[in-house]
Write a protein that holds these residues in place. Structure first.
Motif: not given
Length: 153
Positions: A6-15, A21-23, A81-83, A148-153
């Motif tokens: 459950x902790x791993x599932x929550x951490x993966x969902x948060x990531x 949000x970043x993208x 995909x809707x982004x 996120x690195x490939x975006x090069x912001x």
């Protein structure tokens, strides 16, 4: 073991949420090609990881978890995909569904290797669950760091 999963599932969902949000904040900076690759990659990896963790969390409810995983993967793909545009939306839709189904299949084979005609390993079920959950966390972390690195912001 259930608490760990459950902790791993929550951490993966948060990531996944943080990367969305970043993208999403920087979606005006990338082209159609990067949007397609981003939707394709993020929806398949996030769908796979969440489906794998959910299947390992509830292995006795195969049909319900399989259908739920597919719909969760499709929803994730639609959101990512809707982004940008319709092409990214379609890619995210299908890759999210494929990722959800693949995560379910990987979890099923990990818990019962005889499904694919593989010999039962000497590693017990708890170690397999531990290895796969840690692998899923590492996989999603590396994938979104590279995106996120490939975006090069």
């Amino acid at each position: 073991m259930k608490l760990f999963l459950l902790i791993v599932l929550i951490l993966n969902s948060l990531i996944g949420f943080k990367s969305f949000r970043f993208l999403n904040k920087s979606r005006f900076l990338f082209s159609d090609r990067f949007g397609f690759v981003m939707a394709f990659t993020s929806s398949s990896i996030l769908g796979l990881v969440i489906a794998l963790n959910l299947f390992l969390l509830f292995p006795l409810h195969f049909v319900a978890v399989s259908v739920l995983n597919m719909f969760i993967g499709i929803a994730i793909g639609m959101i990512f995909g809707a982004m940008l545009n319709t092409q990214s939306f379609i890619a995210g839709f299908f890759q999210g569904g494929v990722g959800g189904i693949m995560g379910t299949m990987i979890g099923a084979v990990a818990l019962d290797p005889s499904l694919c005609g593989l010999p039962y390993s000497a590693v017990n079920e708890q170690q397999t669950i531990l290895y796969l959950s840690i692998l899923s966390f590492v996989l999603i972390s590396i994938t979104f760091k590279i995106l996120c690195f490939s975006l090069k912001v």
